[in-house]
Scaffold this motif. Sequence first.
Motif, PDB file in Angstrom:
ATOM      1  N   LYS A 192       0.811  -1.216   0.000  1.00 43.40           N
ATOM      2  CA  LYS A 192       0.000   0.000   0.000  1.00 43.40           C
ATOM      3  C   LYS A 192       0.849   1.273   0.000  1.00 43.40           C
ATOM      4  N   GLY A 193       2.143   1.138   0.298  1.00 41.44           N
ATOM      5  CA  GLY A 193       2.998   2.311   0.364  1.00 41.44           C
ATOM      6  C   GLY A 193       2.675   3.205   1.544  1.00 41.44           C
ATOM      7  N   LEU A 194       2.299   2.580   2.668  1.00 43.20           N
ATOM      8  CA  LEU A 194       1.902   3.322   3.863  1.00 43.20           C
ATOM      9  C   LEU A 194       2.721   2.873   5.066  1.00 43.20           C
ATOM     10  N   VAL A 195       3.020   3.829   5.938  1.00 44.30           N
ATOM     11  CA  VAL A 195       3.812   3.579   7.140  1.00 44.30           C
ATOM     12  C   VAL A 195       2.974   3.926   8.364  1.00 44.30           C
ATOM     13  N   VAL A 196       3.001   3.041   9.347  1.00 46.15           N
ATOM     14  CA  VAL A 196       2.329   3.271  10.631  1.00 46.15           C
ATOM     15  C   VAL A 196       3.408   3.616  11.652  1.00 46.15           C
ATOM     16  N   ILE A 197       3.203   4.694  12.391  1.00 48.64           N
ATOM     17  CA  ILE A 197       4.236   5.168  13.319  1.00 48.64           C
ATOM     18  C   ILE A 197       3.600   5.746  14.583  1.00 48.64           C
ATOM     19  N   LYS A 198       4.362   5.729  15.657  1.00 44.48           N
ATOM     20  CA  LYS A 198       3.921   6.303  16.930  1.00 44.48           C
ATOM     21  C   LYS A 198       3.668   7.809  16.779  1.00 44.48           C
ATOM     22  N   PRO A 199       2.671   8.341  17.478  1.00 44.05           N
ATOM     23  CA  PRO A 199       2.437   9.787  17.455  1.00 44.05           C
ATOM     24  C   PRO A 199       3.511  10.546  18.229  1.00 44.05           C
ATOM     25  N   SER A 200       3.691  11.793  17.883  1.00 47.93           N
ATOM     26  CA  SER A 200       4.728  12.631  18.495  1.00 47.93           C
ATOM     27  C   SER A 200       4.366  13.035  19.922  1.00 47.93           C
ATOM     28  N   GLY A 201       5.290  12.785  20.858  1.00 48.19           N
ATOM     29  CA  GLY A 201       5.162  13.285  22.214  1.00 48.19           C
ATOM     30  C   GLY A 201       4.028  12.721  23.036  1.00 48.19           C
ATOM     31  N   VAL A 202       3.460  11.612  22.606  1.00 48.58           N
ATOM     32  CA  VAL A 202       2.350  10.987  23.343  1.00 48.58           C
ATOM     33  C   VAL A 202       2.925   9.924  24.269  1.00 48.58           C
ATOM     34  N   ASP A 203       2.519   9.961  25.530  1.00 50.38           N
ATOM     35  CA  ASP A 203       3.033   9.031  26.531  1.00 50.38           C
ATOM     36  C   ASP A 203       2.628   7.598  26.205  1.00 50.38           C
ATOM     37  N   TYR A 204       3.489   6.656  26.572  1.00 53.10           N
ATOM     38  CA  TYR A 204       3.207   5.249  26.314  1.00 53.10           C
ATOM     39  C   TYR A 204       2.075   4.718  27.189  1.00 53.10           C
ATOM     40  N   ALA A 205       1.914   5.299  28.368  1.00 58.91           N
ATOM     41  CA  ALA A 205       0.877   4.821  29.285  1.00 58.91           C
ATOM     42  C   ALA A 205      -0.498   4.997  28.649  1.00 58.91           C
ATOM     43  N   GLY A 206      -1.209   3.903  28.515  1.00 65.22           N
ATOM     44  CA  GLY A 206      -2.546   3.958  27.942  1.00 65.22           C
ATOM     45  C   GLY A 206      -2.583   4.007  26.426  1.00 65.22           C
ATOM     46  N   MET A 207      -1.419   3.936  25.776  1.00 69.03           N
ATOM     47  CA  MET A 207      -1.385   3.987  24.314  1.00 69.03           C
ATOM     48  C   MET A 207      -2.091   2.777  23.715  1.00 69.03           C
ATOM     49  N   CYS A 208      -2.841   3.004  22.643  1.00 67.82           N
ATOM     50  CA  CYS A 208      -3.572   1.928  21.993  1.00 67.82           C
ATOM     51  C   CYS A 208      -3.390   2.029  20.474  1.00 67.82           C
ATOM     52  N   PRO A 209      -3.773   0.981  19.735  1.00 65.80           N
ATOM     53  CA  PRO A 209      -3.588   1.001  18.284  1.00 65.80           C
ATOM     54  C   PRO A 209      -4.208   2.204  17.587  1.00 65.80           C
TER      55      PRO A 209
END
Length: 232
Positions: free
Chosen positions: A36-53
């Motif tokens: 698909k030519g798409l990359v999934v990446i973590k958001p900027s400056g968002v804490d890992y605690a409680g992070m979800c897909p």
Amino acid sequence: MLERLKEEVCAANLELVARGVVIYTWGNVSGIDREKGLVVIKPSGVDYAGMCPDDMVIVDLVTGETVDGKWKPSSDTKTHLELYRQFSDIGGITHTHSVNAVAYAQAGVDIPALGTTHADYFYGVIPCTRELTKDEVEEDYELNTGKVIVETIKQRGIKPLAVPGIVVKNHGPFSWGKDANASVYHAVVMEKVAEMDIKTLLINPNASMQQYILDKHYMRKHGPNAYYGQNE
């Protein structure tokens, strides 16, 4: 859209916390869907605690534009994208500020191959890039960070999956692999071998490992006649 990849990348980011190689928001993992030519990446400056897909951000490989997501993508996105564009066998990328690997980055020194733990995963020294110039930093810092990584890999004649990591001078480690999980695994190994090297060189500044030992340990896991582990 890309729900499975978002789940994998989110889990890989959380693994960094579980393995103790990131604190606060210091790090990011991405994964790519080549078809698909798409990359999934973590958001900027968002804490890992409680992070979800659903917190993961989808960006276009070519344009870098956000395709889907409620947050801004990682500030290191351009670095990730440059590596994906240049090396088609990379499927996942991790960046951390883990203490011992960063020490080598700040010293501007390669992480030497001194033992079999290193040799099991990295076929030779883990290189340190050159320092970015003032113009490179001011022009497009994150993109040029990716470019200096690519430059180092090509100048040294390295196969990216044979040496799946690097330290960027004054910055820190980047690692990669066939997918997001593999890139995290290599990030953790890089941090551990950096720690081992620092301690080893304190005991014996002249420590080294023969090439034939490096060859044996790397090839028994990754060579054409690899025999480590169980047959699937």
